[in-house]
Design a protein around this motif. Structure first.
Motif, PDB file in Angstrom:
ATOM      1  N   VAL A   1       0.873  -1.179   0.000  1.00  0.00           N
ATOM      2  CA  VAL A   1       0.000   0.000   0.000  1.00  0.00           C
ATOM      3  C   VAL A   1       0.905   1.222   0.000  1.00  0.00           C
ATOM      4  CG1 VAL A   1      -1.850   1.265   1.145  1.00  0.00           C
ATOM      5  CG2 VAL A   1      -1.766  -1.227   1.342  1.00  0.00           C
ATOM      6  N   GLU A   2       0.998   1.845  -1.145  1.00  0.00           N
ATOM      7  CA  GLU A   2       1.839   3.033  -1.284  1.00  0.00           C
ATOM      8  C   GLU A   2       0.967   4.284  -1.211  1.00  0.00           C
ATOM      9  OE1 GLU A   2       5.312   1.968  -4.268  1.00  0.00           O
ATOM     10  OE2 GLU A   2       3.354   1.351  -5.051  1.00  0.00           O
ATOM     11  N   PRO A   3       1.511   5.364  -0.666  1.00  0.00           N
ATOM     12  CA  PRO A   3       0.732   6.599  -0.595  1.00  0.00           C
ATOM     13  C   PRO A   3       0.507   7.181  -1.988  1.00  0.00           C
ATOM     14  CG  PRO A   3       2.989   6.997   0.079  1.00  0.00           C
ATOM     15  CD  PRO A   3       2.855   5.520  -0.136  1.00  0.00           C
ATOM     16  N   THR A   4      -0.719   7.584  -2.255  1.00  0.00           N
ATOM     17  CA  THR A   4      -1.022   8.125  -3.585  1.00  0.00           C
ATOM     18  C   THR A   4      -0.973   9.646  -3.625  1.00  0.00           C
ATOM     19  OG1 THR A   4      -3.390   8.068  -3.081  1.00  0.00           O
ATOM     20  CG2 THR A   4      -2.464   6.168  -4.250  1.00  0.00           C
ATOM     21  N   VAL A   5      -0.993  10.304  -2.462  1.00  0.00           N
ATOM     22  CA  VAL A   5      -0.945  11.761  -2.452  1.00  0.00           C
ATOM     23  C   VAL A   5       0.493  12.236  -2.636  1.00  0.00           C
ATOM     24  CG1 VAL A   5      -1.429  13.858  -1.120  1.00  0.00           C
ATOM     25  CG2 VAL A   5      -3.028  11.929  -1.061  1.00  0.00           C
ATOM     26  N   ARG A   6       1.404  11.687  -1.821  1.00  0.00           N
ATOM     27  CA  ARG A   6       2.821  12.035  -1.969  1.00  0.00           C
ATOM     28  C   ARG A   6       3.665  10.919  -1.381  1.00  0.00           C
ATOM     29  NH1 ARG A   6       4.118  17.286   0.831  1.00  0.00           N
ATOM     30  NH2 ARG A   6       4.432  16.009   2.673  1.00  0.00           N
ATOM     31  N   SER A   7       4.596  10.396  -2.174  1.00  0.00           N
ATOM     32  CA  SER A   7       5.488   9.363  -1.665  1.00  0.00           C
ATOM     33  C   SER A   7       6.750  10.025  -1.121  1.00  0.00           C
ATOM     34  CB  SER A   7       5.831   8.353  -2.765  1.00  0.00           C
ATOM     35  OG  SER A   7       6.450   9.006  -3.839  1.00  0.00           O
ATOM     36  N   ALA A   8       7.485   9.296  -0.310  1.00  0.00           N
ATOM     37  CA  ALA A   8       8.722   9.818   0.267  1.00  0.00           C
ATOM     38  C   ALA A   8       9.809   9.837  -0.801  1.00  0.00           C
ATOM     39  CB  ALA A   8       9.147   8.965   1.450  1.00  0.00           C
ATOM     40  N   HIS A   9      10.559  10.926  -0.830  1.00  0.00           N
ATOM     41  CA  HIS A   9      11.663  11.070  -1.787  1.00  0.00           C
ATOM     42  C   HIS A   9      12.943  11.330  -1.012  1.00  0.00           C
ATOM     43  CE1 HIS A   9       8.770  11.131  -5.013  1.00  0.00           C
ATOM     44  NE2 HIS A   9       8.159  12.148  -4.466  1.00  0.00           N
ATOM     45  N   GLY A  10      13.469  10.301  -0.364  1.00  0.00           N
ATOM     46  CA  GLY A  10      14.692  10.450   0.408  1.00  0.00           C
ATOM     47  C   GLY A  10      14.405  10.765   1.863  1.00  0.00           C
TER      48      GLY A  10
END
Length: 162
Positions: A28-37
């Motif tokens: 289940v990945e976040p669809t609004v904003r994923s982590a970038h580092g």
């Protein structure tokens, strides 16, 4: 509207460790904003939190992670309106979608269904939980006025602002 990890955890009834693992493994990945580092915050949408809560319920009843991944992939392919009228049934091994009372009865009479999850009921639970928790508007990055007393990060920000 997006919800940070601790808020998503509180609404779904899971630990942050579970949330992080499920995001990193693609369950289940976040669809609004994923982590970038490092230092970036994931933001989960309502649908994401609904799926998190369903995953938790399936795990609690003994469904394997492999079968849960199949069910989640199926849920992703459905429209948001379809989810409210859906019941997920399982025999502890496989997960079945039922969209009518007759399908539920057929499954139970066939000896396959052991338990069911009415997605509409889970939907209402998540709505109720999120109404009391802090969300974040994605356009501004500013939190909504509601603050959950158990949100440690929100409390620290409030204390710092004063």
């Amino acid at each position: 509207m997006g919800y940070r990890g601790p808020t998503a955890c509180a609404a779904a009834g899971i630990t942050y460790r579970q949330l992080d693992y499920w995001a990193r493994t693609g369950l289940v990945e976040p669809t609004v904003r994923s982590a970038h580092g490092p230092g970036t915050q994931r933001l989960y949408g309502f649908r994401d939190i609904l799926v998190l809560k369903i995953v938790k319920r399936l795990l609690d009843t003994g469904v394997s992670l492999q079968n849960i991944r199949i069910a989640v992939a199926h849920l992703r392919g459905r429209g948001i309106g379809d989810l409210a009228g859906m019941t997920l049934m399982s025999d502890g091994a496989s997960v079945y979608e039922c969209t009518s009372y007759d399908e539920v009865i057929d499954l139970v009479q066939g000896g396959q269904g052991v338990f069911g999850i009415a997605v509409g009921a889970v939907w209402r639970e998540v709505e109720g939980s999120l109404a009391q928790l802090q969300g974040e508007h994605t356009g501004t990055g500013e939190p909504t006025p509601q603050v959950h007393p158990g949100d440690e990060l929100a409390r620290r920000r409030r204390d710092r602002a004063v």
